[in-house]
Scaffold this motif. Structure first.
Motif, short mmCIF file in Angstrom:
data_model
loop_
_atom_site.label_atom_id
_atom_site.label_comp_id
_atom_site.label_asym_id
_atom_site.label_seq_id
_atom_site.Cartn_x
_atom_site.Cartn_y
_atom_site.Cartn_z
N ASP A 192 1.00 -1.27 -0.08
CA ASP A 192 -0.01 0.12 0.01
C ASP A 192 0.89 1.13 0.03
O ASP A 192 0.53 2.26 0.18
N HIS A 193 2.10 1.12 -0.41
CA HIS A 193 3.18 2.16 -0.20
C HIS A 193 3.12 3.26 0.75
O HIS A 193 3.50 4.41 0.64
N LEU A 194 2.82 2.54 2.17
CA LEU A 194 3.18 3.52 3.33
C LEU A 194 3.97 2.69 4.11
O LEU A 194 3.97 1.35 4.26
N PRO A 195 4.86 3.31 4.98
CA PRO A 195 5.58 2.71 5.70
C PRO A 195 4.94 2.34 7.21
O PRO A 195 3.80 2.49 7.20
N VAL A 196 5.40 1.20 7.78
CA VAL A 196 5.01 0.83 9.34
C VAL A 196 5.77 1.34 10.18
O VAL A 196 6.99 1.34 10.14
N ILE A 197 5.19 2.19 11.09
CA ILE A 197 5.84 2.91 12.22
C ILE A 197 5.04 2.76 13.39
O ILE A 197 3.74 3.05 13.37
N GLY A 198 5.55 1.85 14.52
CA GLY A 198 4.77 1.68 15.78
C GLY A 198 4.71 0.43 16.20
O GLY A 198 5.62 -0.43 15.60
N PRO A 199 4.12 0.01 17.27
CA PRO A 199 4.16 -1.11 18.02
C PRO A 199 3.33 -2.31 17.17
O PRO A 199 2.47 -2.01 16.34
N ASP A 200 3.92 -3.47 17.55
CA ASP A 200 3.02 -4.66 16.99
C ASP A 200 2.38 -5.46 17.99
O ASP A 200 2.72 -5.97 19.02
N PRO A 201 0.93 -5.53 17.89
CA PRO A 201 0.14 -5.92 18.83
C PRO A 201 0.34 -7.39 19.05
O PRO A 201 0.11 -7.82 20.25
N ARG A 202 1.06 -8.23 18.19
CA ARG A 202 1.19 -9.69 18.18
C ARG A 202 2.29 -9.99 19.07
O ARG A 202 2.32 -11.10 19.51
N VAL A 203 3.27 -9.21 19.18
CA VAL A 203 4.43 -9.60 20.18
C VAL A 203 4.86 -8.28 20.99
O VAL A 203 5.58 -7.32 20.64
N PRO A 204 4.60 -8.33 22.34
CA PRO A 204 4.75 -7.20 23.24
C PRO A 204 6.20 -6.80 22.99
O PRO A 204 6.91 -7.73 23.23
N GLY A 205 6.53 -5.68 23.00
CA GLY A 205 8.07 -5.04 22.95
C GLY A 205 8.25 -4.90 21.63
O GLY A 205 9.69 -4.40 21.45
N LEU A 206 7.72 -5.47 20.58
CA LEU A 206 8.31 -5.43 19.01
C LEU A 206 7.67 -4.18 18.51
O LEU A 206 6.55 -3.97 18.48
N TRP A 207 8.45 -3.34 17.85
CA TRP A 207 8.19 -2.39 17.13
C TRP A 207 8.59 -2.33 15.75
O TRP A 207 9.62 -3.01 15.55
N HIS A 208 8.06 -1.61 14.76
CA HIS A 208 8.56 -1.59 13.47
C HIS A 208 8.72 -0.07 12.80
O HIS A 208 8.13 0.71 13.22
N ALA A 209 9.81 0.01 12.11
CA ALA A 209 9.92 1.44 11.42
C ALA A 209 10.74 0.80 9.94
O ALA A 209 11.86 0.63 9.98
N THR A 210 9.63 0.54 8.98
CA THR A 210 10.07 -0.06 7.92
C THR A 210 9.29 0.26 6.72
O THR A 210 8.29 0.92 6.96
N GLY A 211 9.64 -0.07 5.45
CA GLY A 211 8.60 0.10 4.26
C GLY A 211 8.73 1.27 3.69
O GLY A 211 7.62 1.58 3.13
#
Length: 378
Positions: free
Chosen positions: A318-337
């Protein structure tokens, strides 16, 4: 709070800098070293001119406003020489060589979103770029566009992190996430949070962490000429570049982008192609880039090519980055895409992630960048 950032490219470096500025203890882990992946293969674009109105443009506008302020603070903290990232607020010039209507329509939508987009005559474009082809039918000047040296930007941000007590671990591969720790091939690193800033390899790491996201590599190639004086003054590209950026096609797409560097070399792009992690330098693609560049700047036909290089952009459907926490794995965050816009989006991305992690009011709306937005985290 101890945060481990996986990835020492410009996005990881910007996240690490913003987190350390907010008071976190930061460790940056990279299987190679600083700017060894996508960042080192980029042109250094800081653009608002190529983005449709919407969340990505808002992030780009915020980042463009913040970059000079951040560089000034880093110059005070590190010294002017250490913080020199070859920042050039030289502006961008977008030209049409066929029907200029779509270019002007796009500029009008951007102006409504607050972008400085000045429609100019071909004659004015020739004043700004004397070596530009006389075949253009319309042009738009974007004074907010700029350029940095991407490796210098990443390493400067990481220098600030280290000066504040953070660590950089090169040659360490992250292999997974457990509760309150990052698992690597060199052992476990206890921490409160892990940030996935692995660029095109973020999908693989996310899968290993138990929270897959559909990041794919999108290959791009760049030509570099020998130094030549005053041939190109702005970042100049053909209007079809915007369509190539927004396209989701897997097949090869090329669009003309020409700009100079402080060293006098000219960078020529750009290509986009989804070929997995095949890093072959394709001569036919280079020929196409050269042919299109010569059409915009005929004098380039007399300039020698010094080298070519390529890299992989982190592409999301969808041409947008992912920025923020991942609710599936506590403590995991993303900043990519961020695909090819990572340099220009880095500063605001780092700040947004730090705001979310520390509970501060976000300076841009984080909802469009959530990992659990519709259809993305499947």
């Amino acid at each position: 709070m101890h945060v481990v950032v996986v990835g020492a490219g410009v996005i990881g470096a910007a996240c690490a800098e913003a987190l350390s500025a907010a008071g976190a203890t930061v460790t940056v882990v990279d299987r190679s070293g600083p700017a060894a992946g996508t960042t080192g293969a980029g042109e250094g674009n800081v653009l608002v001119s190529d983005k449709e109105p919407g969340p990505e443009l808002e992030l780009a506008q915020a980042s463009r406003r913040q970059l000079p302020e951040l560089l000034a603070r880093l110059a005070d903290e590190l010294g002017a020489e250490q913080a020199d990232v070859e920042w050039q607020p030289k502006g961008g010039l977008v030209v049409a060589t066929t029907d200029s209507g779509p270019l002007h329509d796009f500029a009008a939508r951007q102006r409504a979103a607050g972008v400085l987009a000045e429609e100019i005559t071909p004659e004015r474009a020739f004043e700004l770029e004397p070596n530009l082809t006389r075949e253009i039918t319309g042009a738009v000047l974007y004074p907010e566009d700029g350029q940095v040296q991407p490796v210098l930007l990443a390493t400067t941000l990481l220098t600030a992190v280290r000066q504040r007590g953070g660590r950089l671990l090169s040659g360490v591969t992250a292999t997974g996430v457990t509760k309150n720790a990052l698992v690597t091939d060199s052992g476990t690193i206890p921490c409160d949070h892990v940030v996935n800033a692995c660029g095109p390899w973020a999908g693989d790491f996310a899968t290993r962490a138990g929270a897959p996201i559909p990041v794919l590599p999108r290959r791009g190639l760049i030509l570099v000429t020998t130094p030549v004086a005053d041939l190109v003054r702005h970042k100049v590209y053909d209007a079809d570049y915007v369509g190539a950026v927004a396209s989701g096609e897997a097949d090869l797409q090329t669009s003309t982008v020409v700009e100079s560097t402080p060293a006098g070399t000219v960078l020529i792009g750009s290509s986009r192609q989804r070929v997995g992690f095949d890093d072959t330098i394709q001569v036919d693609v280079l020929r196409e880039l050269a042919r299109k560049a010569i059409r915009l700047f005929p004098l380039l036909a007399k300039v020698n090519v010094m080298r070519a290089y390529g890299g992989f952009r982190p592409y999301l459907p969808d041409h947008l980055p992912v920025i923020g926490p991942d609710p599936r794995v506590p403590g995991l965050w993303h900043a990519t895409g961020h695909e090819g816009a990572g340099i220009g989006l880095a500063v605001a991305t780092g700040r947004l992630l730090a705001e979310l992690m520390t509970g501060k009011e976000p300076h841009v709306d984080p909802k469009p960048f959530r990992v659990d937005r519709q259809g993305l985290a499947a």
